[in-house]
Design a protein around this motif. Structure first.
Motif, short mmCIF file in Angstrom:
data_model
loop_
_atom_site.label_atom_id
_atom_site.label_comp_id
_atom_site.label_asym_id
_atom_site.label_seq_id
_atom_site.Cartn_x
_atom_site.Cartn_y
_atom_site.Cartn_z
N GLY A 213 0.86 -1.15 -0.10
CA GLY A 213 0.06 0.06 -0.07
C GLY A 213 1.00 1.05 0.01
O GLY A 213 0.38 2.37 -0.53
N HIS A 214 1.98 1.23 0.64
CA HIS A 214 3.00 2.09 0.49
C HIS A 214 3.98 2.13 -0.73
O HIS A 214 5.15 3.15 -0.41
N CYS B 191 -0.77 10.68 1.07
CA CYS B 191 -1.20 9.36 1.71
C CYS B 191 -0.95 9.45 3.22
O CYS B 191 -0.29 10.53 3.77
N CYS C 145 0.18 7.90 5.43
CA CYS C 145 1.46 7.58 6.05
C CYS C 145 2.59 8.78 6.00
O CYS C 145 3.63 8.85 6.81
N CYS D 222 1.26 7.12 -2.94
CA CYS D 222 1.33 5.69 -2.47
C CYS D 222 0.16 5.03 -3.19
O CYS D 222 -0.97 5.67 -3.24
ZN LIG Z 1 1.67 5.73 2.01
#
Ligand SMILES: [Zn+2]
Length: 417
Positions: free
Chosen positions: A253-254, A264, A266, A271
């Motif tokens: 996912g990243h 994103c 994160c 991402c």
């Molecule tokens: Zn991410």
């Protein structure tokens, strides 16, 4: 001239193997034969298959029967007519495993017995406070306790619980789960209230194990990719889960699909999760948020089932939904191509929300893989939905919980005495 062969490791113990070790080993061998047989197997067949004496088989069978690991069932030997002989098979009234999962459409709990059969499967919506760790884990403990009770009524004893979370786990601590807004959540300690030993693991890893256990190839290789709140991958090579050097592999996912792309959760940009998570797809549908902003605290999960909302719009051929799914599929295909080029895997399983959405995602995923995977022109990559669908992670978690008893039956028997 040849050099003398020398042992470089520790020397083997001198003298006989301890009697208890031999008994444990024989018990394990017999139990494994019963497990592998898949249908009732007679004591005579067990003696032939293991090379053990009939009295030894009888003694071990008594021990396994008393411990509720196996049960007796009638079998007709070689198809001959007459009174069925009694065979031995795994018990469906003995130890059981509990699985818990946090997913896009809510929370799930599952109990499987020693045969791997699902005996209890329940779902609940996210708590009203959204993704707050205490509230989510509190709801899961309630569901887990209900599942343990339901199992007891069926004469099952839950031995271990495993929680599936969308992020890397260190011991029982969820280090980071951007999709939940969690960081350093000690889920393992929290779940001690369940009253059984608890493990916490990445949901994609557990789902991949679920697919491996449920599939017909115990030494297969595949990449399981799970959609939902977050996106994770479980890598299975030759029948073994590849966890990585520190146990944190599979954070697909990243992986960057657009270097300067959308923000994103994160903290990075571009991402895969920013294009293909359930929240991202939903966010691309005008008016689909039903007055709720995706990703905000106290969010979408209180009011709507996001996956069913997306599928309803897609089934109605809503152009915005189809475009969002096409975009998600392309982003997923780009990220997967990188993984396939590196790992040399010929099968990609779409799981979690991606299993529900696979009929709209598969074409664009495959188009990117065909374009970007070096070997695809002569060895196409198979892309298909998972066998277990969105329940793969919770079932995989429950199967992981019971797997330790299947591998080490003596630990369960020691607990009974
Ligand atoms: Zn991410």
């Amino acid at each position: 001239m040849t050099a003398a062969f020398r042992l470089s490791g520790p020397r083997p113990p001198e003298g006989a193997v301890r009697q208890e070790d031999l008994r444990d080993l024989n018990l394990k061998v017999v139990f494994q034969r019963i497990l592998d047989a898949g249908s009732p197997i007679s004591r005579t067949e067990l003696a032939t298959a293991t090379g053990l004496t009939r009295p030894t088989i009888t003694r071990i069978a008594e021990e396994l029967l008393a411990g509720r690991l196996i049960t007796e069932k009638g079998v007709t030997h070689n198809g001959r007519a007459g009174r069925p002989r009694m065979g031995l098979t795994l018990s469906d009234r003995g130890p059981a495993g509990l699985g818990l999962d946090i997913r896009a459409d809510g929370l799930a709990a599952c109990v499987v017995d020693l045969t791997g059969t699902v005996r209890h499967l329940t779902f609940a919506p996210m708590p009203p406070t959204g993704r707050d760790a205490g509230a989510v884990l509190g709801s899961l403990i309630r569901m887990g306790c209900e599942a343990i009770e339901a199992a007891t009524v069926k004469e099952l004893t839950v031995v271990t619980a495993t929680l599936a979370v969308p992020g890397p786990v260190d011991g029982g601590v969820v280090r980071i789960a951007p999709a939940l807004g969690w960081r350093d959540v000690d889920a393992g300690t929290f779940l001690a209230d369940l009253g059984v030993p608890c493990m916490v693991d990445n949901e994609a890893n557990l789902a991949a194990l679920g697919e491996l256990y449920a599939g017909d190839d115990p030494v297969g290789s595949f990449l399981y990719v799970s959609g939902g709140l977050g996106i994770g991958a479980g890598i299975v090579l030759d029948g073994s889960l590849m966890r990585g050097a520190r146990g944190w592999s599979g954070e697909l996912g990243h992986v960057t699909v657009e270097p300067e792309g959308a923000a994103c959760a994160c903290g990075s940009r571009g991402c895969l999760e920013a294009y293909a998570s359930t929240g991202a797809i939903l966010g691309a549908l005008p008016g689909a948020t039903n007055g709720v902003v995706p990703g905000a605290a106290g969010d979408i999960f209180e009011r709507i089932n996001p996956d069913s909302l997306i599928t309803t719009r897609a089934e109605a051929a809503d152009p915005a939904a189809l475009a969002a799914l096409d975009r998600a599929g392309s982003a997923l295909g780009i990220a997967l191509s990188g993984a396939v080029n590196v790992l040399d895997i010929d099968t990609v399983l779409l799981g979690g929300s991606f299993a529900l959405l696979s009929s709209w995602l598969t074409d664009s995923v495959r188009a990117e893989i065909d374009r970007r995977v070096l070997t695809a022109s002569w060895s196409p990559v198979t892309v298909r939905p998972t066998l277990l669908g969105p329940d793969a992670a919770v079932i995989g978690a429950a199967l992981t919980s019971i797997d330790q008893i299947r591998r080490r039956p003596t630990t369960w028997l020691a607990r009974q005495s």
